[in-house]
Design an enzyme around this catalytic site. Structure first.
Site, PDB file in Angstrom:
ATOM      1  N   LYS A  86       1.168  -1.002  -0.048  1.00 44.84           N
ATOM      2  CA  LYS A  86       0.122   0.473   0.033  1.00 44.84           C
ATOM      3  C   LYS A  86       0.542   1.241  -0.395  1.00 44.84           C
ATOM      4  O   LYS A  86       0.816   2.522  -0.255  1.00 44.84           O
ATOM      5  CB  LYS A  86      -1.153  -0.195   1.099  1.00 44.84           C
ATOM      6  CG  LYS A  86      -2.315  -1.418   1.257  1.00 44.84           C
ATOM      7  CD  LYS A  86      -3.419  -0.325   0.542  1.00 44.84           C
ATOM      8  CE  LYS A  86      -4.360  -1.151  -0.049  1.00 44.84           C
ATOM      9  NZ  LYS A  86      -5.251  -0.742  -0.257  1.00 44.84           N
ATOM     10  N   ASP A 112      -8.857   0.148   6.432  1.00 43.19           N
ATOM     11  CA  ASP A 112      -8.800  -0.585   7.105  1.00 43.19           C
ATOM     12  C   ASP A 112      -7.769  -0.697   8.082  1.00 43.19           C
ATOM     13  O   ASP A 112      -7.346  -1.845   9.000  1.00 43.19           O
ATOM     14  CB  ASP A 112      -9.017  -2.113   6.686  1.00 43.19           C
ATOM     15  CG  ASP A 112     -10.331  -2.222   5.541  1.00 43.19           C
ATOM     16  OD1 ASP A 112     -10.868  -1.548   6.477  1.00 43.19           O
ATOM     17  OD2 ASP A 112     -10.791  -2.159   4.599  1.00 43.19           O
TER      18      ASP A 112
HETATM   19  C1  LIG Z   1      -2.849  -5.777   2.964  1.00 43.52           C
HETATM   20  C2  LIG Z   1      -3.359  -5.580   1.854  1.00 43.52           C
HETATM   21  N1  LIG Z   1      -3.909  -7.115   0.720  1.00 43.52           N
HETATM   22  C3  LIG Z   1      -4.576  -6.186   0.078  1.00 43.52           C
HETATM   23  C4  LIG Z   1      -5.507  -5.580   0.074  1.00 43.52           C
HETATM   24  C5  LIG Z   1      -6.189  -5.050  -1.293  1.00 43.52           C
HETATM   25  O1  LIG Z   1      -6.710  -4.038  -1.836  1.00 43.52           O
HETATM   26  P1  LIG Z   1      -7.651  -3.524  -2.405  1.00 43.52           P
HETATM   27  O2  LIG Z   1      -8.771  -2.295  -1.538  1.00 43.52           O
HETATM   28  O3  LIG Z   1      -7.594  -2.264  -3.161  1.00 43.52           O
HETATM   29  O4  LIG Z   1      -8.214  -4.362  -3.276  1.00 43.52           O
HETATM   30  C6  LIG Z   1      -5.215  -4.493   1.353  1.00 43.52           C
HETATM   31  C7  LIG Z   1      -6.594  -3.161   1.116  1.00 43.52           C
HETATM   32  O5  LIG Z   1      -6.430  -2.519   2.070  1.00 43.52           O
HETATM   33  C8  LIG Z   1      -4.203  -4.938   1.843  1.00 43.52           C
HETATM   34  O6  LIG Z   1      -4.052  -4.047   3.027  1.00 43.52           O
END
Ligand SMILES: Cc1ncc(COP(=O)(O)O)c(C=O)c1O
Length: 386
Positions: A86, A112
């Site tokens: 992220k 989140d």
């Molecule tokens: C560790 C992790 N993986 C995957 C995602 C998924 O990303 P997206 O919300 O863009 O689908 C998030 C989203 O916050 C995340 O924190």
């Protein structure tokens, strides 16, 4: 049945094929994440101090156990010291906002955990103000990590989606810049920058693979931005030869699977109560959905216990694989791949076999070490020291 898939009890997973997935070029993916934008994100991010491509591990022991050819695992736990991919999206979007408006701005978003941390990091680097909205379910450890970067954290009632709406209202009232990782009609420019930042993860993996080409890619989905960004890069680089793309979500927050079934973006009805905190989203990102509708070949929903079992498997290190400390949302793509590998009907639906070359992404490390220890039974440092 091998021990490994049995540990994940995959029989409760749900798999939905996307009848609209295009075997040839996706016009939407190419228009949204265009080559100039990808190049700008790549050049900017690679110029940041501390930039390094994250490792791509070969999990041969796990691949053998699961009856697969190759299992490639891109490990984002060390990304810029923030513990997740992220950093790329939030960091890049804040840098673009500051370049456009100057440093006297305040940036804001809902989170989140990981996206807010990335935006706070970007704001600290750029020297602008930052207010992050978290819902009540965001763990204390994840809130502290955001505050440690100098941002103000405000708690709002409800879910992630409620926090998104609240952050947009406050941003409009205060004149702050909203750096959201999700998009809706009329709010697309910033989330597109976020996805352009994520695309760097896929480009690194492809660069490292050289002539080797994955046959299947399993991508975890929250609002869908990550999956859409990676899928767009795969589609652009490989065209009709692209790997099969499977989007994996928690069964209690499967808004992308629900949208696939409906043939349009729909909200997921429910409490979004899942251990995969980063994926606890009930509404798809408008831009991401448009891309995934064209390039997502299938959508899979997995139970929480599959994610927890996969965290433990990685910590134990199967048959000589390196031990890895990967968080609840970080393992979801791999958990989905193992669930599919364990169910003959799913294997045949996706054409998965002993020759398949799978690429998955460990999108976060132990971003909340207390939660990690509670789920795995060991601290992340203990796992990595083995
Ligand atoms: C560790 C992790 N993986 C995957 C995602 C998924 O990303 P997206 O919300 O863009 O689908 C998030 C989203 O916050 C995340 O924190």
């Amino acid at each position: 049945m091998p021990i490994l898939p049995a540990a994940c009890r995959p029989e409760t997973a749900m798999l939905e094929r996307n009848p609209r997935a295009r075997p040839t070029a996706s016009p939407v993916a190419r228009a949204v994440l265009d080559e100039a934008g990808l190049e700008r994100a790549r050049a900017t991010i690679r110029s940041w101090p501390g930039y390094a491509a994250t490792p791509l591990h070969r999990l041969d022991g796990l691949a053998r156990e699961a009856g697969l050819g190759t299992l490639l695992f891109k490990d984002e736990s060390g990304r810029f010291g923030l513990g997740s991919f992220k950093a790329l999206g939030g960091g890049f979007a804040v840098a673009r906002a500051v370049a456009a408006h100057g440093r006297a701005i305040t940036v804001t978003c809902a989170t989140d955990g990981n996206h807010g941390r990335a935006v706070a990091w970007g704001a600290a680097r750029a020297g602008c103000g930052c207010v992050i909205f978290v819902h009540e379910g965001v763990s204390a450890g994840r809130r502290r990590a955001i505050e440690a970067l100098g941002a103000e954290v405000r708690v709002v009632p409800g879910t992630y989606d409620d926090a998104v709406r609240h952050s947009a209202e406050v941003a409009a009232a205060e004149g702050w810049i909203l750096v959201s990782d999700t998009s809706w009609e009329g709010y697309e420019t910033v989330p597109r920058d976020v996805m352009l930042g994520y695309a760097v993860v896929a480009e690194e993996a492809i660069d490292e693979l050289g002539a080797e080409r994955p046959s299947h890619v399993f991508l975890q989905g929250g609002v869908g931005g990550f999956a859409a960004a990676v899928a767009s890069v795969l589609e652009r680089r490989f065209g009709p030869e692209r790997p099969r793309i499977v989007v994996v979500e928690p069964e209690r927050a499967a808004c992308l699977l629900a949208s696939c079934r409906a043939g349009r973006p729909v909200s997921f009805d429910g409490t979004l109560d899942t251990v995969m905190a980063g994926l606890a989203c009930g509404e798809p990102s408008f831009l991401a959905w448009r891309i995934l509708d064209e390039v997502g070949d299938a959508f899979l929903a997995i139970p929480d216990h599959a994610a927890v079992a996969t965290m433990r498997l990685l910590a134990e290190s199967v048959a000589g694989d390196p031990p890895l400390a990967i968080g609840e949302s970080g393992v979801a793509g791999l958990a989905g791949a193992l669930a599919v590998a364990a169910v003959p009907a799913f294997r045949s639906t996706l054409g998965l076999g002993r020759e398949s070359r799978l690429l998955v992404f460990g999108t976060e490390g132990a971003t909340d070490p207390d939660v990690y220890r509670a789920l795995v039974g060991r601290a992340p440092e203990e796992v990595l020291a083995r």
